[in-house]
Motif scaffolding. Structure first.
Motif, PDB file in Angstrom:
ATOM      1  N   PHE A  50       0.835  -1.203   0.000  1.00 23.24           N
ATOM      2  CA  PHE A  50       0.000   0.000   0.000  1.00 23.24           C
ATOM      3  C   PHE A  50       0.870   1.254   0.000  1.00 23.24           C
ATOM      4  CE2 PHE A  50      -3.682  -2.429   2.025  1.00 23.24           C
ATOM      5  CZ  PHE A  50      -4.520  -2.275   0.937  1.00 23.24           C
ATOM      6  N   GLY A  51       1.836   1.297   0.899  1.00 19.46           N
ATOM      7  CA  GLY A  51       2.687   2.482   1.007  1.00 19.46           C
ATOM      8  C   GLY A  51       3.473   2.746  -0.252  1.00 19.46           C
ATOM      9  N   ILE A  52       3.999   1.685  -0.864  1.00 18.52           N
ATOM     10  CA  ILE A  52       4.783   1.836  -2.095  1.00 18.52           C
ATOM     11  C   ILE A  52       3.914   2.351  -3.228  1.00 18.52           C
ATOM     12  CG2 ILE A  52       6.001   0.526  -3.878  1.00 18.52           C
ATOM     13  CD1 ILE A  52       7.101  -1.236  -1.554  1.00 18.52           C
ATOM     14  N   VAL A  53       2.713   1.804  -3.365  1.00 16.92           N
ATOM     15  CA  VAL A  53       1.827   2.234  -4.448  1.00 16.92           C
ATOM     16  C   VAL A  53       1.316   3.655  -4.207  1.00 16.92           C
ATOM     17  CG1 VAL A  53      -0.358   1.792  -5.637  1.00 16.92           C
ATOM     18  CG2 VAL A  53       1.142  -0.115  -5.042  1.00 16.92           C
ATOM     19  N   LEU A  54       0.878   3.938  -2.987  1.00 16.03           N
ATOM     20  CA  LEU A  54       0.331   5.266  -2.690  1.00 16.03           C
ATOM     21  C   LEU A  54       1.366   6.359  -2.930  1.00 16.03           C
ATOM     22  CD1 LEU A  54      -1.625   4.421   0.577  1.00 16.03           C
ATOM     23  CD2 LEU A  54      -2.652   5.112  -1.591  1.00 16.03           C
ATOM     24  N   GLU A  55       2.592   6.138  -2.461  1.00 13.92           N
ATOM     25  CA  GLU A  55       3.644   7.138  -2.641  1.00 13.92           C
ATOM     26  C   GLU A  55       4.259   7.058  -4.029  1.00 13.92           C
ATOM     27  OE1 GLU A  55       6.571  10.144  -1.872  1.00 13.92           O
ATOM     28  OE2 GLU A  55       4.570   9.696  -1.081  1.00 13.92           O
ATOM     29  N   GLY A  56       4.530   5.832  -4.483  1.00 16.12           N
ATOM     30  CA  GLY A  56       5.220   5.669  -5.755  1.00 16.12           C
ATOM     31  C   GLY A  56       4.416   6.125  -6.960  1.00 16.12           C
ATOM     32  N   PHE A  57       3.098   5.895  -6.929  1.00 19.44           N
ATOM     33  CA  PHE A  57       2.229   6.280  -8.041  1.00 19.44           C
ATOM     34  C   PHE A  57       1.469   7.583  -7.768  1.00 19.44           C
ATOM     35  CE2 PHE A  57       2.886   1.806  -8.905  1.00 19.44           C
ATOM     36  CZ  PHE A  57       2.944   1.743 -10.288  1.00 19.44           C
ATOM     37  N   ARG A  58       1.735   8.198  -6.619  1.00 18.10           N
ATOM     38  CA  ARG A  58       1.039   9.429  -6.228  1.00 18.10           C
ATOM     39  C   ARG A  58      -0.475   9.225  -6.270  1.00 18.10           C
ATOM     40  NH1 ARG A  58       4.988  11.992  -3.599  1.00 18.10           N
ATOM     41  NH2 ARG A  58       6.745  12.593  -4.929  1.00 18.10           N
ATOM     42  N   PHE A  59      -0.908   8.098  -5.721  1.00 19.78           N
ATOM     43  CA  PHE A  59      -2.336   7.796  -5.634  1.00 19.78           C
ATOM     44  C   PHE A  59      -2.810   8.176  -4.241  1.00 19.78           C
ATOM     45  CE2 PHE A  59      -6.028   5.250  -4.669  1.00 19.78           C
ATOM     46  CZ  PHE A  59      -6.704   5.117  -5.872  1.00 19.78           C
ATOM     47  N   GLY A  60      -3.835   8.987  -4.151  1.00 25.52           N
ATOM     48  CA  GLY A  60      -4.316   9.398  -2.844  1.00 25.52           C
ATOM     49  C   GLY A  60      -5.782   9.756  -2.881  1.00 25.52           C
ATOM     50  N   PHE A  61      -6.226  10.418  -1.821  1.00 30.09           N
ATOM     51  CA  PHE A  61      -7.630  10.805  -1.699  1.00 30.09           C
ATOM     52  C   PHE A  61      -7.788  12.308  -1.540  1.00 30.09           C
ATOM     53  CE2 PHE A  61      -7.454   6.377  -0.432  1.00 30.09           C
ATOM     54  CZ  PHE A  61      -8.536   5.835  -1.095  1.00 30.09           C
ATOM     55  N   ALA A  62      -7.083  12.908  -0.597  1.00 30.30           N
ATOM     56  CA  ALA A  62      -7.253  14.343  -0.330  1.00 30.30           C
ATOM     57  C   ALA A  62      -6.852  15.187  -1.535  1.00 30.30           C
ATOM     58  CB  ALA A  62      -6.441  14.746   0.895  1.00 30.30           C
ATOM     59  N   GLY A  63      -5.710  14.871  -2.146  1.00 32.76           N
ATOM     60  CA  GLY A  63      -5.233  15.650  -3.290  1.00 32.76           C
ATOM     61  C   GLY A  63      -6.188  15.623  -4.473  1.00 32.76           C
ATOM     62  N   PRO A  64      -6.665  14.445  -4.898  1.00 29.71           N
ATOM     63  CA  PRO A  64      -7.634  14.400  -5.999  1.00 29.71           C
ATOM     64  C   PRO A  64      -8.947  15.111  -5.691  1.00 29.71           C
ATOM     65  CG  PRO A  64      -6.542  12.281  -5.799  1.00 29.71           C
ATOM     66  CD  PRO A  64      -6.100  13.104  -4.618  1.00 29.71           C
ATOM     67  N   TRP A  65      -9.398  15.049  -4.439  1.00 33.94           N
ATOM     68  CA  TRP A  65     -10.616  15.789  -4.096  1.00 33.94           C
ATOM     69  C   TRP A  65     -10.367  17.282  -4.248  1.00 33.94           C
ATOM     70  CZ3 TRP A  65     -14.051  13.671   0.414  1.00 33.94           C
ATOM     71  CH2 TRP A  65     -14.351  12.322   0.173  1.00 33.94           C
ATOM     72  N   ARG A  66      -9.202  17.735  -3.817  1.00 29.66           N
ATOM     73  CA  ARG A  66      -8.844  19.150  -3.964  1.00 29.66           C
ATOM     74  C   ARG A  66      -8.789  19.535  -5.446  1.00 29.66           C
ATOM     75  NH1 ARG A  66      -5.777  23.340  -1.535  1.00 29.66           N
ATOM     76  NH2 ARG A  66      -4.323  24.330  -2.975  1.00 29.66           N
ATOM     77  N   ALA A  67      -8.191  18.669  -6.254  1.00 29.06           N
ATOM     78  CA  ALA A  67      -8.096  18.952  -7.693  1.00 29.06           C
ATOM     79  C   ALA A  67      -9.471  19.041  -8.338  1.00 29.06           C
ATOM     80  CB  ALA A  67      -7.260  17.868  -8.374  1.00 29.06           C
ATOM     81  N   LEU A  68     -10.386  18.196  -7.896  1.00 27.48           N
ATOM     82  CA  LEU A  68     -11.750  18.241  -8.422  1.00 27.48           C
ATOM     83  C   LEU A  68     -12.452  19.533  -8.013  1.00 27.48           C
ATOM     84  CD1 LEU A  68     -14.331  17.079  -9.686  1.00 27.48           C
ATOM     85  CD2 LEU A  68     -14.680  15.758  -7.584  1.00 27.48           C
ATOM     86  N   ILE A  69     -12.309  19.935  -6.766  1.00 24.04           N
ATOM     87  CA  ILE A  69     -12.993  21.125  -6.256  1.00 24.04           C
ATOM     88  C   ILE A  69     -12.452  22.401  -6.891  1.00 24.04           C
ATOM     89  CG2 ILE A  69     -13.368  22.528  -4.179  1.00 24.04           C
ATOM     90  CD1 ILE A  69     -13.331  19.812  -2.613  1.00 24.04           C
TER      91      ILE A  69
END
Length: 376
Positions: A50-69
């Protein structure tokens, strides 16, 4: 060769550094497996993934929600929905066929749950990290994440201490979409939300990049693995609260006044090692996986301390605590409630998403006022 020369050579040799990282991670997994059991070693390995994918691929939740808003960039949220849908295709039928063996992230909808999700949405945008995001940020050496994490844990512990009082304000029984019909409804809702996002998307942000396709699939596979190995879906909040509770007990605190912490299962975990708690293991793995990626990329945790006003640092502390407290009342964060809730058929996951997104719309606009970013 001196110690300083050896260290310099190590840092300048990516092959040695990366080999050592992999070796260290596998050694820790092996130690946990030998000490606590194969199941727990495998869960730590899942957490590292999980940690490798979340950081390595820049996959997250807060950032994409911000980008959408702010920019109507829907790609990150679409990737989240894709990952949830993949997990749902496996998890909902599996839960129906393995009732009593596997459990879903099923929780009731109530006033505390709705209010908690709303507050969490605000707070996660203040620190720009949800539950998993705060772990990733801390693991990669982000100073804001490092400061928010311990207060998140304290807030989760406090929220759990008061949980019964809050839920007594009124809750419904958990509403669950199960079986083939439940899976069909869940996929239809995900597709409908994706269609709405595509309709409102800014030009050029409708196509999901390959990075996010890969990340969504990898996160989904890891989440399925977590469900099968742990017997429960991926979560974050409980493990952090448990760490703070153990710290409180070690300092002499009396938790006998908390119905939550004195419940049989929770009281038992308080006396056991965190390396036998499934949520703690994946949390530790996420921190470690993010650290591995950060060191792999640049040779160390080199994030600089941002020049922020005092009110910004105080806001991070307050938001960290509120994230922990509110997510406990809401029965999870973006992972335990939104991701795992929806993917295992719980309607509270949908209610959580609506309320948290409304809160996030406020949170993104609070950051400039709090000194966390320049005012527009």
């Amino acid at each position: 060769m001196s110690l300083a020369d050896t260290s310099s050579t190590f840092n300048k040799t990516p092959y040695l550094r990366r080999s050592a990282l992999i070796g260290l991670a596998l050694a820790v997994v092996l130690i946990v497996a030998l000490a606590a059991g194969l199941r727990f070693g495998m869960l730590l390995l899942v957490g590292l993934g999980f940690g490798i994918v979340l950081e390595g691929f820049r996959f997250g939740f807060a950032g994409p929600w911000r980008a959408l808003i702010l920019r109507r960039d829907v790609t990150g949220v679409l990737a989240q929905l894709l990952a949830i849908g993949i997990v749902a295709v496996v998890a909902i039928p599996l839960l129906s066929s393995q009732d009593g063996v596997l459990v879903g992230a099923h929780a009731p909808i109530g006033w505390a749950m709705l209010g908690g999700a709303f507050v969490f949405g605000i707070a996660m945008q203040v620190v720009l990290g949800c539950g998993s995001g705060t772990l990733v940020n801390a693991g990669s050496g982000n100073p804001v994440g490092l400061l928010a994490l311990p207060f998140f844990a304290i807030g989760s512990f406090a929220g759990a201490f008061h949980l019964i009082w809050w839920t007594d304000l009124g809750t419904l029984q958990p509403l669950v979409l199960s079986g083939a019909t439940g899976l069909g409804v869940t996929l239809a809702l995900l597709a409908a939300l994706a269609l709405v996002l595509l309709l409102i998307a800014a030009p050029g942000s409708r196509k999901l990049p390959a990075r996010l396709w890969l990340a969504a699939c990898a996160i989904a596979l890891l989440a399925i693995g977590n469900l099968v190995i742990a017997g429960q879906p991926w979560g974050v909040v409980y493990g952090l609260g448990l760490w703070a509770a153990k710290g409180a007990v070690a300092l002499g605190a009396d938790l006998s006044g908390s119905a939550f912490w004195m419940a049989d299962a929770n009281a038992l975990r308080l006396g056991q090692s965190i390396f036998t708690d499934v949520t703690s293991l994946t949390n530790i793995g996420i921190i470690g996986g993010a650290a591995i990626v950060a060191v792999w990329r640049v040779g160390g945790l080199s994030a600089r301390l941002p020049r922020l006003p005092a009110r910004a640092w105080l806001a991070v502390i307050a938001a960290g605590f509120l994230m922990g407290y509110s997510s406990r009342l809401a029965f999870g964060c973006n992972v335990g409630a939104f991701f795992s809730g929806i993917s295992t058929g719980s309607l509270h996951g949908w209610a959580w998403f609506v309320m948290a997104f409304l809160g996030a719309m406020i949170g993104v606009r609070l950051r400039p006022a709090l000194g966390l970013e320049p005012k527009p």
